[in-house]
Design an enzyme around this catalytic site. Structure first.
Site: not given
Lengths: 245, 77
Positions: B36-37
């Protein structure tokens, strides 16, 4: 329950009534504490009273560079930074019609921007450790508003929004971000009120009494503990029923 | 494979918990490796530490794949 042995906690505004009590309570649960504030003498006195596991870390929260450096200084002094309590706050109360830019900016800088900077500084180590607790001290007036305190209320409401956003970003890393919102608490700030003013205020508190710094400190200890690991993005109101939100 | 690539791969495998053979030149951290980011920010932090370099935010945004990371670090280290 609520054992904080081995944890390192930075508390801003530890020279004040509520901040000092928060530091004492975290320390009593076994945490090592970093006491920050602008006035060094009361911090030293508190550190001496606490004895071991207490570090004095003076900082002017209106100075961005000093705030950016504080989280690192705290981690170095204590050997880590597991718990951050953004408690420091100032007021520049005035009617909105008379609100000057500098009254607005000073309150936003210290009460909101400094908290953001400290969260940003602390979060890196917490992410690596896969454990962290951030507790931001907001205020009941951040929810209800209060005449003469537009700047203060804006900053305190801002803390809640910031905390919820950060809470969502780091929840999966074992880090919680919560707020504690005191109502009327006995401090140097409320001592200045006249008896008449106090009576007026207490009329709006169902419990009919002011809270104590210890009431706030207990809420912080809970949110800083392992036991509160599933609580994040919350605001715990400690206000004797004054505003049930 | 270069020493840098090996070290980068080790970080990616450990951090994202993926099989080593999935970490190919064009493997995207987000699309192929399940990051994920925030994982990508953590990977950049780990690269900075491992190689003693600074990766500015605008450069970090260009590091999308394993190959991007190796290339950037080879040039920076």
């Amino acid at each position: 329950m609520f054992d904080l042995s081995g944890k390192c906690a930075l508390v801003t505004g530890a020279s004040g009534g509520i901040g000092g009590e928060i530091a004492r309570a975290l320390h009593a649960q076994g945490a090592t504490v970093g006491l920050s504030g602008t006035r060094e003498a009361p911090l030293r006195a508190l550190a001496e009273a606490l004895g071991e596991r207490a570090h004095v870390l003076p900082c002017d929260l209106s100075d961005p560079a000093a705030v950016d450096a504080l989280s690192k200084q705290a981690a170095e002094a204590m050997g880590g930074l597991d718990i951050l309590v953004n408690n420091a706050g100032i007021t520049r109360d005035t009617l909105f019609m008379r609100l000057k830019d500098e009254d607005w900016q000073a309150v936003i800088d210290v009460n909101l921007t400094a908290a953001m900077r400290l969260c940003r500084g602390a979060i890196r180590g917490m992410i690596k450790a896969r454990w962290g607790r951030i507790v931001n001290i907001t205020s009941v007036v951040g929810t209800t508003g209060n005449p003469g305190q537009a700047n203060y209320c804006a900053a305190k409401a801002g803390l809640v929004g910031m905390s919820k956003s950060l809470a969502q970003e780091v929840a999966a890393r074992g880090i919680t971000v919560n707020c504690v919102a005191p109502g009327f608490i006995e401090t140097a700030m409320t001592e200045k009120l006249t008896e008449e003013q106090k009576a007026g205020i207490l009329g709006s508190v169902p419990m009919g009494a002011m809270g104590t710094p210890g009431d706030i400190a207990a809420a912080v200890v809970y949110l800083a503990s392992a036991e509160a690991g599933y609580v994040t993005g919350a605001t715990l109101h400690v206000n004797g029923g004054m505003a049930m939100v | 494979m270069s020493d840098i690539a090996d070290r980068v791969k080790k970080i990616v495998v450990e951090h994202l918990g993926v099989e080593e053979d999935k970490v190919t030149e064009n493997a995207s951290f987000i699309d192929d490796l399940g990051a994920d980011s925030l994982d990508t920010v953590e990977l950049v932090m780990a690269f900075e530490e491992e190689f003693g370099i600074e990766i500015p935010d605008d450069a970090a945004e260009t590091i999308q794949t394993f190959g991007d990371a190796v290339k950037f670090i080879q040039e920076a280290a």
